[in-house]
Enzyme design. Sequence first.
Site, PDB file in Angstrom:
ATOM      1  CG  ASP A  46      41.132 -14.553 124.151  1.00 45.40           C
ATOM      2  OD1 ASP A  46      39.879 -14.729 124.327  1.00 45.40           O
ATOM      3  OD2 ASP A  46      41.652 -15.116 123.551  1.00 45.40           O
ATOM      4  CG  ASP A 112      17.082 -13.742 113.399  1.00 45.71           C
ATOM      5  OD1 ASP A 112      18.357 -14.511 113.453  1.00 45.71           O
ATOM      6  OD2 ASP A 112      16.871 -13.241 112.319  1.00 45.71           O
ATOM      7  CE1 TYR A 135      25.705 -17.213 116.221  1.00 44.15           C
ATOM      8  CE2 TYR A 135      23.620 -17.359 115.047  1.00 44.15           C
ATOM      9  CZ  TYR A 135      24.532 -16.723 115.593  1.00 44.15           C
ATOM     10  OH  TYR A 135      24.330 -15.188 115.664  1.00 44.15           O
TER      11      TYR A 135
HETATM   12  N1  LIG Z   1      25.212 -10.258 112.147  1.00 51.14           N
HETATM   13  C1  LIG Z   1      23.994 -10.499 112.225  1.00 51.14           C
HETATM   14  O1  LIG Z   1      23.058 -10.288 111.552  1.00 51.14           O
HETATM   15  C2  LIG Z   1      23.406 -11.169 113.690  1.00 51.14           C
HETATM   16  C3  LIG Z   1      22.372 -11.774 113.339  1.00 51.14           C
HETATM   17  C4  LIG Z   1      21.760 -12.493 114.800  1.00 51.14           C
HETATM   18  C5  LIG Z   1      22.740 -12.363 115.890  1.00 51.14           C
HETATM   19  N2  LIG Z   1      23.724 -11.902 116.085  1.00 51.14           N
HETATM   20  C6  LIG Z   1      24.727 -11.759 117.071  1.00 51.14           C
HETATM   21  O2  LIG Z   1      24.951 -10.373 117.078  1.00 51.14           O
HETATM   22  C7  LIG Z   1      26.320 -10.236 117.985  1.00 51.14           C
HETATM   23  C8  LIG Z   1      27.352  -9.461 117.257  1.00 51.14           C
HETATM   24  O3  LIG Z   1      27.385 -10.102 115.780  1.00 51.14           O
HETATM   25  P1  LIG Z   1      28.547  -9.393 114.897  1.00 51.14           P
HETATM   26  O4  LIG Z   1      27.939  -9.822 113.689  1.00 51.14           O
HETATM   27  O5  LIG Z   1      28.876  -7.839 115.289  1.00 51.14           O
HETATM   28  O6  LIG Z   1      29.883 -10.393 115.113  1.00 51.14           O
HETATM   29  P2  LIG Z   1      31.162 -10.482 114.404  1.00 51.14           P
HETATM   30  O7  LIG Z   1      31.246  -9.193 113.405  1.00 51.14           O
HETATM   31  O8  LIG Z   1      31.694 -11.678 114.251  1.00 51.14           O
HETATM   32  O9  LIG Z   1      32.127  -9.551 115.568  1.00 51.14           O
HETATM   33  C9  LIG Z   1      32.142 -10.548 116.921  1.00 51.14           C
HETATM   34  C10 LIG Z   1      33.122  -9.971 117.709  1.00 51.14           C
HETATM   35  O10 LIG Z   1      33.541 -10.626 118.920  1.00 51.14           O
HETATM   36  C11 LIG Z   1      35.043 -10.812 119.090  1.00 51.14           C
HETATM   37  N3  LIG Z   1      35.333 -11.898 119.779  1.00 51.14           N
HETATM   38  C12 LIG Z   1      35.301 -13.289 119.342  1.00 51.14           C
HETATM   39  N4  LIG Z   1      35.934 -13.962 120.223  1.00 51.14           N
HETATM   40  C13 LIG Z   1      36.540 -13.121 121.301  1.00 51.14           C
HETATM   41  C14 LIG Z   1      37.276 -13.578 122.426  1.00 51.14           C
HETATM   42  N5  LIG Z   1      37.545 -14.638 122.690  1.00 51.14           N
HETATM   43  N6  LIG Z   1      37.417 -12.285 123.233  1.00 51.14           N
HETATM   44  C15 LIG Z   1      37.026 -11.058 122.969  1.00 51.14           C
HETATM   45  N7  LIG Z   1      36.429 -10.611 121.871  1.00 51.14           N
HETATM   46  C16 LIG Z   1      36.122 -11.939 121.104  1.00 51.14           C
HETATM   47  C17 LIG Z   1      35.546 -10.610 117.925  1.00 51.14           C
HETATM   48  O11 LIG Z   1      36.720  -9.956 117.978  1.00 51.14           O
HETATM   49  P3  LIG Z   1      37.837 -10.207 116.787  1.00 51.14           P
HETATM   50  O12 LIG Z   1      37.627  -9.039 115.821  1.00 51.14           O
HETATM   51  O13 LIG Z   1      39.248 -10.091 117.160  1.00 51.14           O
HETATM   52  O14 LIG Z   1      37.592 -11.722 116.334  1.00 51.14           O
HETATM   53  C18 LIG Z   1      34.479  -9.502 117.193  1.00 51.14           C
HETATM   54  O15 LIG Z   1      34.846  -8.123 117.643  1.00 51.14           O
HETATM   55  C19 LIG Z   1      26.688 -11.881 118.130  1.00 51.14           C
HETATM   56  O16 LIG Z   1      26.192 -12.411 119.664  1.00 51.14           O
HETATM   57  C20 LIG Z   1      25.813 -12.389 117.244  1.00 51.14           C
HETATM   58  O17 LIG Z   1      25.604 -13.791 117.529  1.00 51.14           O
HETATM   59  C21 LIG Z   1      24.459 -11.364 114.746  1.00 51.14           C
END
Ligand SMILES: NC(=O)c1ccc[n+]([C@@H]2O[C@H](COP(=O)([O-])OP(=O)(O)OC[C@H]3O[C@@H](n4cnc5c(N)ncnc54)[C@H](OP(=O)(O)O)[C@@H]3O)[C@@H](O)[C@H]2O)c1
Length: 306
Positions: A46, A112, A135
């Site tokens: 974590d 973005d 966020y």
């Molecule tokens: N999705 C998009 O279109 C989008 C757009 C703009 C920016 N982003 C950015 O891109 C990045 C990846 O996004 P995503 O969509 O892949 O996010 P996601 O699917 O929600 O994945 C988040 C990850 O972070 C892990 N996590 C959360 N808290 C944690 C902790 N305390 N210790 C260890 N791991 C932890 C989660 O683990 P668990 O599975 O155990 O919860 C999960 O593996 C982020 O920085 C997000 O802000 C995403």
Amino acid sequence: MTRILITGASGLLGLNLSLLETGRHVIIGVDRSKLAGTPFELIRADLLDRQAADHILDTVRPDAIIHTAANANVDACESDPQGAQRLNAELPGELAEACAKRGIRLAHISTDAVFDGTLERPYTESDTPNPLGVYARTKLAGERNVLAANPQAIVARVNFFGLSLSGTRSLSEFFFNKLSTGQQCNGFTDIYFCPLFVGDLAETLVKMLDKNLSGLYHVVGSEALSKYAFGQRIARQFGFDADLVIPRSVEESGLKARRSHNLRLSIHKLSTDLGLEIPSVSTGIEKFYTQAQQGYPQKMRSYQQI
Ligand SMILES: NC(=O)c1ccc[n+]([C@@H]2O[C@H](COP(=O)([O-])OP(=O)(O)OC[C@H]3O[C@@H](n4cnc5c(N)ncnc54)[C@H](OP(=O)(O)O)[C@@H]3O)[C@@H](O)[C@H]2O)c1
């Protein structure tokens, strides 16, 4: 081969990145407890545990880290501003400092959504952010903390789509899940964005590290469209009824967090510094389709801890 540590290995970006780069690089994924039996090494941690980052870096000794872990649920952040501040703002700064001390390259993932969307052109890296919600505010603070602690780090503002472990994480999966079962769904006509296929994003991030880039970059697709048009393109690619995507304004959606209407980002700096064309959403949707047809969702789920 480079040793790359990927945080958020169970997430939409982290899992795709880890699977794609395994074999090209030595991948070590940080996971809390969702994954098992992956073709890449896993470390259970974590990251909010104060000693976790230092301990992982000293044990794994990676050449580079791609930090994708975050609270990326925009509405969940509104309900837990302190948790979002800790994970999205403070932790990236601590990680950046720990990487700087050890000479480890860092690519930090931002969003973005840091812009308020009031400009009527694509945003460049020089434009001033104005986050609209918790966020976006915490992600912007995370960017600033990273670059203050480690100016050699990459901060990548992204937007992407693809297949996820849960099958529900991305906008492309939202449209696929609704349309494939014949259900109507809303597509916002007043949010414009530049989505990049997650596989293309993963490859671009690794190329940025290989090229030793540093600083702030917009890392999105090369084409802007509305979320409504994106839903229609998904429908057409899969042969679903595109009329099931109902044109709506985000203002009538009842979503908790305020959303920016213009998420168009310029990728001029990225494509110039990389010397590469960034893929379009059309080729990305074709790749999304091919993965969905070729059993990639089932492959992902086979790595889910039961
Ligand atoms: N999705 C998009 O279109 C989008 C757009 C703009 C920016 N982003 C950015 O891109 C990045 C990846 O996004 P995503 O969509 O892949 O996010 P996601 O699917 O929600 O994945 C988040 C990850 O972070 C892990 N996590 C959360 N808290 C944690 C902790 N305390 N210790 C260890 N791991 C932890 C989660 O683990 P668990 O599975 O155990 O919860 C999960 O593996 C982020 O920085 C997000 O802000 C995403």
